[in-house]
Design a protein around this motif. Sequence first.
Motif, PDB file in Angstrom:
ATOM      1  N   ALA A 111       0.830  -1.213   0.000  1.00 16.42           N
ATOM      2  CA  ALA A 111       0.000   0.000   0.000  1.00 16.42           C
ATOM      3  C   ALA A 111       0.859   1.255   0.000  1.00 16.42           C
ATOM      4  CB  ALA A 111      -0.937  -0.004   1.207  1.00 16.42           C
ATOM      5  N   ALA A 112       2.053   1.154   0.580  1.00 19.15           N
ATOM      6  CA  ALA A 112       2.964   2.298   0.619  1.00 19.15           C
ATOM      7  C   ALA A 112       3.720   2.478  -0.696  1.00 19.15           C
ATOM      8  CB  ALA A 112       3.950   2.136   1.766  1.00 19.15           C
ATOM      9  N   GLY A 113       3.538   1.545  -1.626  1.00 15.65           N
ATOM     10  CA  GLY A 113       4.157   1.664  -2.936  1.00 15.65           C
ATOM     11  C   GLY A 113       5.587   1.167  -3.026  1.00 15.65           C
ATOM     12  N   LEU A 114       6.056   0.405  -2.022  1.00 10.42           N
ATOM     13  CA  LEU A 114       7.427  -0.089  -2.057  1.00 10.42           C
ATOM     14  C   LEU A 114       7.602  -1.130  -3.161  1.00 10.42           C
ATOM     15  CD1 LEU A 114       7.429   1.276   0.786  1.00 10.42           C
ATOM     16  CD2 LEU A 114       9.036  -0.501   1.481  1.00 10.42           C
ATOM     17  N   LYS A 115       8.734  -1.082  -3.822  1.00 12.74           N
ATOM     18  CA  LYS A 115       9.056  -2.030  -4.882  1.00 12.74           C
ATOM     19  C   LYS A 115       9.999  -3.132  -4.406  1.00 12.74           C
ATOM     20  CE  LYS A 115       6.713   0.428  -7.826  1.00 12.74           C
ATOM     21  NZ  LYS A 115       5.378  -0.037  -8.276  1.00 12.74           N
ATOM     22  N   THR A 116      10.765  -2.821  -3.357  1.00 11.61           N
ATOM     23  CA  THR A 116      11.700  -3.796  -2.795  1.00 11.61           C
ATOM     24  C   THR A 116      11.677  -3.685  -1.273  1.00 11.61           C
ATOM     25  OG1 THR A 116      13.602  -2.298  -2.800  1.00 11.61           O
ATOM     26  CG2 THR A 116      13.215  -3.602  -4.804  1.00 11.61           C
ATOM     27  N   SER A 117      12.224  -4.715  -0.621  1.00 10.64           N
ATOM     28  CA  SER A 117      12.362  -4.694   0.829  1.00 10.64           C
ATOM     29  C   SER A 117      13.489  -5.646   1.214  1.00 10.64           C
ATOM     30  CB  SER A 117      11.051  -5.120   1.502  1.00 10.64           C
ATOM     31  OG  SER A 117      11.153  -5.010   2.916  1.00 10.64           O
ATOM     32  N   PRO A 118      14.248  -5.339   2.269  1.00 11.24           N
ATOM     33  CA  PRO A 118      15.323  -6.247   2.680  1.00 11.24           C
ATOM     34  C   PRO A 118      14.777  -7.586   3.136  1.00 11.24           C
ATOM     35  CG  PRO A 118      15.538  -4.087   3.721  1.00 11.24           C
ATOM     36  CD  PRO A 118      14.189  -4.127   3.096  1.00 11.24           C
ATOM     37  N   SER A 119      15.512  -8.648   2.850  1.00 18.63           N
ATOM     38  CA  SER A 119      15.103  -9.971   3.298  1.00 18.63           C
ATOM     39  C   SER A 119      16.300 -10.912   3.269  1.00 18.63           C
ATOM     40  CB  SER A 119      13.962 -10.520   2.434  1.00 18.63           C
ATOM     41  OG  SER A 119      13.378 -11.655   3.050  1.00 18.63           O
ATOM     42  N   ILE A 120      16.023 -12.179   3.478  1.00 19.68           N
ATOM     43  CA  ILE A 120      17.052 -13.220   3.499  1.00 19.68           C
ATOM     44  C   ILE A 120      16.527 -14.422   2.732  1.00 19.68           C
ATOM     45  CG2 ILE A 120      18.134 -14.932   5.031  1.00 19.68           C
ATOM     46  CD1 ILE A 120      18.676 -12.742   7.016  1.00 19.68           C
ATOM     47  N   TYR A 121      17.422 -15.103   2.015  1.00 24.00           N
ATOM     48  CA  TYR A 121      17.049 -16.301   1.255  1.00 24.00           C
ATOM     49  C   TYR A 121      18.026 -17.414   1.615  1.00 24.00           C
ATOM     50  CZ  TYR A 121      15.916 -19.256  -2.804  1.00 24.00           C
ATOM     51  OH  TYR A 121      15.534 -20.295  -3.619  1.00 24.00           O
ATOM     52  N   CYS A 122      17.500 -18.599   1.844  1.00 21.43           N
ATOM     53  CA  CYS A 122      18.344 -19.744   2.195  1.00 21.43           C
ATOM     54  C   CYS A 122      18.916 -20.353   0.920  1.00 21.43           C
ATOM     55  CB  CYS A 122      17.529 -20.783   2.966  1.00 21.43           C
ATOM     56  SG  CYS A 122      18.466 -22.267   3.379  1.00 21.43           S
ATOM     57  N   THR A 123      20.245 -20.214   0.751  1.00 20.21           N
ATOM     58  CA  THR A 123      20.914 -20.687  -0.461  1.00 20.21           C
ATOM     59  C   THR A 123      21.807 -21.900  -0.217  1.00 20.21           C
ATOM     60  OG1 THR A 123      22.700 -19.099  -0.057  1.00 20.21           O
ATOM     61  CG2 THR A 123      20.911 -18.407  -1.524  1.00 20.21           C
ATOM     62  N   GLY A 124      21.988 -22.275   1.055  1.00 22.47           N
ATOM     63  CA  GLY A 124      22.862 -23.404   1.369  1.00 22.47           C
ATOM     64  C   GLY A 124      22.458 -24.066   2.671  1.00 22.47           C
TER      65      GLY A 124
END
Length: 399
Positions: A111-124
């Motif tokens: 709703a605030a119009g954000l296109k990205t946000s910090p996060s974490i992805y499990c790659t290993g």
Amino acid sequence: MPRQNFLRLSPPFRAEHVGSLLRPRALYDKRVLLDQGKCSPEGLTALEDAAIEQAVKLQQQVGIKSVTDGEMRRAVFFEGVFDKLEGMTALPDRPIAEFKPYIPHIAFLLAAGLKTSPSIYCTGKIKRVRPFYVDPFKHLKSLVPEQDVRLIKMTMCSPSWFHQRHGSDLTYDRAVYKNDDEYFDALGVVYREEIQELYGLGCRHIQFDDPTFCYFCNDAMISGMEEAGVNHEALLTTYIRAINVCVRDRPGDLTVSVHLCRGNFKGMSFSEGSYARIAKKVFNELDVDTFYLEYDNDRAGNFEPLIHFPLDKVAVLGLVTTKTPELETVEQLTARVHEAAEEMVRENPHRTKEMALNQLCISPQCGFASVWEGNPISEEDQRRKLHVLVEAAKQIWTT
């Protein structure tokens, strides 16, 4: 045989607080500079140390017997766990399309119009190559008498925190973990390692901070999950199992609690809905000793779901809001505790009101600063709220 719980057995613990406290002005101002790139994280250490000493004194002065460090070293409540694990890759600008839009706080970002946000992805493969909060515990331990070390409470985010944002398809690489059970089993190993090390140092209370469970109380999220073809009942079971795996085989004198949160961002919440949708399942299947339940306003519903509360656990009622400076009264808090106790005995011939009261404690509904900027109240407001909490506890459980 029910596990012993020092909160239930020790009247001085009738007044609790959830964990985070407002950053003192000096630390707050320094964090502003950190955000602006004008100082290094190391430049905060001395101010954090002073703020933690101040937090301990505040708790002692108002009569809160358990002790936290106020989460003074964290920028956000979940910092210090996933970001320290091998196998997790930080994504500073993860596309918002990779977040589940039905999650209440993600809907806020959209709703605030954000296109990205910090996060974490499990790659290993997930490994604990360094501790989460061992050093903060050691520092806090140095600030209290030896006999009070057992009163220290360490708070940490739930293992489901990033999974609820991204779901089973975008949380981990399927070449690493085939399914949710494998992923949460791996997290369970590292959480148990952390808990065991903290226990060896004298920690006797671990609290999981978990906004996810209350999201399942939100009608809009449930509708969104159904539209997306997500089995919300199965996912709730998965998240219960995730915590149970983390605390499996814990020592008998270690208290484990969970704080069920509806969001706490600069005075805002993200979700609403009665516990009725989840109460019977979560209260009885989650292997914890204590539940911190938000009950500071109408968004949490009434106390009726407490009829499902088991006889061998503790409910800490979050009756004092941390979101506004309006001060509750001892009379209000007393009346609400008795209202909750009366609901707990309704339709339950095995529980008297005296038993129900013995299972209850009171607290603020959430921390005062789940993010470092804190909620829109003053340090004096914070002190008054903790003080009225303690005074109410004295009247309810000593008269």
